[in-house]
Design a protein around this motif. Structure first.
Motif, PDB file in Angstrom:
ATOM      1  N   GLU A 209       0.829  -1.207   0.000  1.00 32.57           N
ATOM      2  CA  GLU A 209       0.000   0.000   0.000  1.00 32.57           C
ATOM      3  C   GLU A 209       0.863   1.256   0.000  1.00 32.57           C
ATOM      4  N   ASN A 210       1.899   1.248   0.825  1.00 32.83           N
ATOM      5  CA  ASN A 210       2.803   2.406   0.884  1.00 32.83           C
ATOM      6  C   ASN A 210       3.550   2.593  -0.432  1.00 32.83           C
ATOM      7  N   GLN A 213       1.429   4.172  -3.056  1.00 29.85           N
ATOM      8  CA  GLN A 213       1.272   5.604  -2.821  1.00 29.85           C
ATOM      9  C   GLN A 213       2.503   6.379  -3.307  1.00 29.85           C
ATOM     10  N   SER A 214       3.680   5.787  -3.094  1.00 24.91           N
ATOM     11  CA  SER A 214       4.915   6.486  -3.489  1.00 24.91           C
ATOM     12  C   SER A 214       5.150   6.437  -4.987  1.00 24.91           C
ATOM     13  N   PRO A 216       2.632   4.923  -8.080  1.00 21.91           N
ATOM     14  CA  PRO A 216       1.499   4.118  -8.548  1.00 21.91           C
ATOM     15  C   PRO A 216       1.713   3.464  -9.907  1.00 21.91           C
ATOM     16  N   ALA A 239      -6.486  -1.556  -4.933  1.00 25.10           N
ATOM     17  CA  ALA A 239      -6.116  -0.392  -5.745  1.00 25.10           C
ATOM     18  C   ALA A 239      -6.504  -0.554  -7.210  1.00 25.10           C
TER      19      ALA A 239
END
Length: 329
Positions: A209-210, A213-214, A216, A239
């Protein structure tokens, strides 16, 4: 790499009363991870077939060195003369292993080596660098002309198994990497995000998940094992990226093979923990009979399992792999 099983003979062979059943201990990283449950099962089957007593124990999670030390000490106190261990912390466990070996106990590593490997009497396991290479070569072939944007979900810093799989994967991808002897994870520019999961599904989901976010735009995910891959898949699915990101991993358990068949994982590298345990018990029986000890590394095999075969990369289908998942190769 496959090396012959070698033996050395100590000056004094192990002895026991005729009416005593020999005792073997097996210490796994955890007693809940399906991979180590299967390893224990293999040890139990082999011990029963050979008429020996098997003691089991393990840490609470990957990296729990204190739990493994306690398990070893409990098994030695109960009379174990052979310890089979899959080390959680390759360096931290060495002083304990050295001490019990000096007391005449045979110690064999299964699945993961110690650092240095020579701290145990022998090592039966997967060629983890090769396992990484297989899934890396497959991901490279599937990616084609696309520029790789890679996420790696790793084990813990400095662990030989984690580093070898990680670096082998990069080698298979054709990216800059470290040699198989290195215990450090390489990080070429194509790797856009890295994180440690300790082999845990929930932690791996958070890492994924992280990373999404950094960056995509990731298109390839390497996960250290199938629980970690399951966590990564959950994050990708939430996602909406589960259909267009190649997710590859190592283990080859029945659940993981099913995940390949269902398209959750693109590929996995199948290991054979039952074989590791069987060989460990066989070596223990030789030690009890003659005092001979194993030495060096014995490769227990690895095979690529792929959902979609690609030219030039040999693989098993999910159906073929399901018939041998984690069993004797």
């Amino acid at each position: 790499m496959a090396l012959a099983l070698l033996f050395t003979v100590p000056l004094a062979a192990c002895s026991k009363r005729a009416d005593e059943a020999p005792i073997i201990g097996i210490v796994t990283k955890t007693e809940t991870n399906p991979f180590f449950v299967k390893m224990q099962e293999g040890a139990e089957q082999a011990a029963a077939a050979n008429g020996v007593t098997l003691l089991t124990g393990g840490g609470r999670s990957d990296g729990d060195n204190a739990g493994q030390v306690a398990a070893i000490e409990n098994q030695i106190a109960a009379g174990a003369k052979v310890i089979l261990i899959s080390p959680s912390d390759a360096k931290a466990i060495v002083p304990t292993i050295t001490r019990v070996r000096e007391g005449g106990v045979l110690v064999i590593a299964l699945d993961s080596p110690t650092d240095p490997m020579e701290a145990t009497d022998g090592f039966f396991g997967t060629d983890n660098y090769r396992a990484g290479e297989l899934i890396g070569a497959y991901a490279k072939a599937r990616l084609g002309e696309k520029v790789p944007k890679v996420v790696t979900i790793d084990l813990i810093p400095g662990h030989p198994t984690g580093a070898q799989r990680h670096n082998g994967f990069l080698k298979g991808m054709g990216l800059a990497t470290n040699e198989r002897t290195s215990n450090e994870n390489a990080s070429p520019s194509e790797v856009v995000c890295m994180g440690n999961s300790i082999g845990d599904q929930a932690k791996a989901q958070t890492v994924m998940e992280n990373c999404l976010q950094s960056d995509p735009t990731v298109n390839v995910v390497y996960a250290i094992n199938e629980p970690s891959a399951a966590g990564a898949y959950n994050a990708l699915r939430k996602a909406g990226r589960d259909k267009d990101v190649l997710l590859v991993t190592v283990d080859g358990g029945c659940r993981g093979v099913a995940d390949v068949a269902e398209g959750h994982f693109a590929a996995t590298a199948q290991q054979y923990p039952l074989r590791m345990a069987e060989l460990g018990v066989q070596a223990a029986m030789e030690f009890f009979k003659s005092g001979r000890k194993p030495s060096g590394f014995v490769d227990t095999g690895v095979a690529l399992v792929a959902g979609e075969p690609v030219a030039g990369v040999k693989s098993l289908s999910a159906g073929e792999a399901a018939s041998r998942c984690w069993g004797t190769k």
